[in-house]
Design an enzyme around this catalytic site. Structure first.
Site, PDB file in Angstrom:
ATOM      1  N   SER A 172      21.861   0.974  35.750  1.00  0.00           N
ATOM      2  CA  SER A 172      21.468   2.041  34.820  1.00  0.00           C
ATOM      3  C   SER A 172      20.072   1.807  34.264  1.00  0.00           C
ATOM      4  O   SER A 172      19.222   2.698  34.257  1.00  0.00           O
ATOM      5  CB  SER A 172      22.503   2.110  33.691  1.00  0.00           C
ATOM      6  OG  SER A 172      22.093   2.991  32.695  1.00  0.00           O
TER       7      SER A 172
ATOM      8  N   HIS B 180      28.995  -6.341  32.154  1.00  0.00           N
ATOM      9  CA  HIS B 180      29.096  -4.969  31.635  1.00  0.00           C
ATOM     10  C   HIS B 180      30.243  -4.785  30.656  1.00  0.00           C
ATOM     11  O   HIS B 180      30.301  -3.788  29.952  1.00  0.00           O
ATOM     12  CB  HIS B 180      29.290  -3.992  32.804  1.00  0.00           C
ATOM     13  CG  HIS B 180      28.335  -4.217  33.921  1.00  0.00           C
ATOM     14  ND1 HIS B 180      28.641  -4.979  35.025  1.00  0.00           N
ATOM     15  CD2 HIS B 180      27.057  -3.804  34.086  1.00  0.00           C
ATOM     16  CE1 HIS B 180      27.597  -5.020  35.832  1.00  0.00           C
ATOM     17  NE2 HIS B 180      26.622  -4.328  35.276  1.00  0.00           N
TER      18      HIS B 180
ATOM     19  N   GLU C 228      30.044  -0.309  32.091  1.00  0.00           N
ATOM     20  CA  GLU C 228      29.965  -0.561  30.646  1.00  0.00           C
ATOM     21  C   GLU C 228      30.685   0.539  29.867  1.00  0.00           C
ATOM     22  O   GLU C 228      31.346   0.278  28.856  1.00  0.00           O
ATOM     23  CB  GLU C 228      28.498  -0.649  30.199  1.00  0.00           C
ATOM     24  CG  GLU C 228      28.396  -0.973  28.712  1.00  0.00           C
ATOM     25  CD  GLU C 228      26.979  -0.878  28.166  1.00  0.00           C
ATOM     26  OE1 GLU C 228      26.021  -1.159  28.907  1.00  0.00           O
ATOM     27  OE2 GLU C 228      26.834  -0.517  26.990  1.00  0.00           O
TER      28      GLU C 228
ATOM     29  N   THR D 226      24.345   0.556  26.149  1.00  0.00           N
ATOM     30  CA  THR D 226      23.184  -0.293  25.839  1.00  0.00           C
ATOM     31  C   THR D 226      21.967  -0.028  26.731  1.00  0.00           C
ATOM     32  O   THR D 226      20.865  -0.477  26.411  1.00  0.00           O
ATOM     33  CB  THR D 226      23.543  -1.784  26.004  1.00  0.00           C
ATOM     34  OG1 THR D 226      23.982  -1.985  27.342  1.00  0.00           O
ATOM     35  CG2 THR D 226      24.605  -2.214  25.021  1.00  0.00           C
TER      36      THR D 226
HETATM   37 FE1  SF4 Z   1      22.880  -7.341  27.635  1.00  0.00          FE
HETATM   38 FE2  SF4 Z   1      20.943  -5.521  27.508  1.00  0.00          FE
HETATM   39 FE3  SF4 Z   1      20.962  -7.289  29.453  1.00  0.00          FE
HETATM   40 FE4  SF4 Z   1      22.808  -5.348  29.405  1.00  0.00          FE
HETATM   41  S1  SF4 Z   1      20.591  -5.088  29.690  1.00  0.00           S
HETATM   42  S2  SF4 Z   1      23.132  -7.506  29.863  1.00  0.00           S
HETATM   43  S3  SF4 Z   1      23.124  -5.177  27.188  1.00  0.00           S
HETATM   44  S4  SF4 Z   1      20.709  -7.747  27.249  1.00  0.00           S
END
Ligand code: SF4
Length: 334
Positions: A250, A100, A152, A191
């Protein structure tokens, strides 16, 4: 059941274990693709495993490496010790930072203590960190779209001084923003947000502050977007959608919301044992997906559990192909 769906790829199945198969009522199972592990999660888990090989046990991990209890327990069994803060790690032990991302103060503190550390921050999160630095260098105040308290968000907000970034979660938060007209503004996003909600929030930001600048596309990662798109494929034709993921994941929680917005009931489960058989009463078509931190093994576990009660006809609906792979940090490959 709702209208029939386009089935892009069909894995005929399957199903049933043991005696009495013929008497089980049938169930169509629509499995979303892509689902489960993303490239950032794959990389983070491999980083912990490689660190264990390179440095030996124990390797400390600051925060759950990814939000999945099964994964965390598996790494604990191999010799990882999970802690919440760096001050819980002995100075002479190696430590991995989770996918994160972490505030800048964390690696700075590790360096001050001369610790061996490996940063497993997903490269797509690191990209947002670098964007934040660039926006601050240009003298902009950053409006960050994200969920308060998520690691994050803590990590990204910790890339800049606290008074250089303002967090918004909702349209109401945008309405409450009170910047002077001349304040140079930019935006960034977490993200793992809802693609649809974030588009609305960015539109509201641009409406209120026409001079605000930001990345060409929001920073929602490919894996989050693809998993939400694949839920939109399975949900409209399903009577119920099961999402495998943790409550603090999330992107998994967003998948439940996406299914519900398609008008379909959805439930978040961590393991097959969480399924209440009563949920399947009256369900002819069941949708199934998994968040980016849930391994495929848990998907198969759920399919097997359902096959104990129903004769399953399994179909995979493919919304996108994924080939993303991220390199490991050089310190673990040399
Ligand atoms: Fe990376 Fe997206 Fe996976 Fe999060 S969900 S670890 S931002 S690729």
């Amino acid at each position: 059941m709702n209208a029939p769906l386009p089935i892009h790829n069909s894995d005929s199945l399957s199903a049933a274990n043991g005696a009495g198969t013929q008497e089980k009522p049938g169930l169509v199972l629509l499995i979303a693709a892509p689902r489960g592990f993303c490239a950032g999660v794959d990389r983070a888990i491999e980083i912990v495993e490689r660190a264990l090989e390179k440095y030996g046990k124990p390797v400390y991990v600051r925060h759950e490496i990814v939000h999945n209890r099964y994964v965390v327990d598996g790494l604990k069994a191999k010799g990882a010790i999970f802690v919440e803060e760096l001050d819980e790690v002995p100075t002479d032990a190696p430590v991995v930072f989770s996918a994160h991302g972490v505030p800048k103060s964390v690696p700075a503190e590790a360096e001050r203590r001369n610790m061996v550390y490996v940063d497993a921050t997903c490269p797509l999160v690191s990209k947002v960190h670098r964007q934040a630095e660039r926006q601050i260098e240009k003298g902009q105040h950053i409006v960050f779209v994200g969920h308060e308290g998520h690691p994050e968000v803590i990590g990204t907000m910790g890339q800049v001084d606290p008074d250089q970034m303002t967090l918004v979660e909702t349209m109401e938060d945008v309405a409450k923003l009170d910047f002077a007209d001349e304040t140079p503004l930019s935006f960034l996003t977490q993200t793992t947000l809802s693609v649809d909600d974030t588009a609305d929030i960015i539109a509201a930001l641009k409406d209120r502050f026409p001079h605000i600048v930001g990345p060409k596309a929001e920073d929602i990662c490919y894996a989050t977007s693809n998993r939400q798109a694949s839920v939109k494929e399975i949900a409209p034709g399903s009577d119920l959608v099961l999402v495998i993921g943790a409550p603090n994941s999330s992107n998994s929680v967003r998948l439940v919301e996406v299914a519900e917005r398609c008008g379909t009931d959805a439930k978040l489960i961590q393991r097959a044992d969480d399924i209440d058989p009563a949920w399947l009463e009256g369900v002819g078509t069941l949708g199934l997906t998994a968040g980016a931190s849930a391994p495929e093994k848990l998907v198969r576990e759920v399919v097997d559990k359902i096959a104990e009660w129903r004769t399953v006809e399994e179909h995979t609906l493919v919304a996108a192909e994924e080939k993303m792979v991220f390199k490991l940090p050089r310190q673990l490959t040399e």
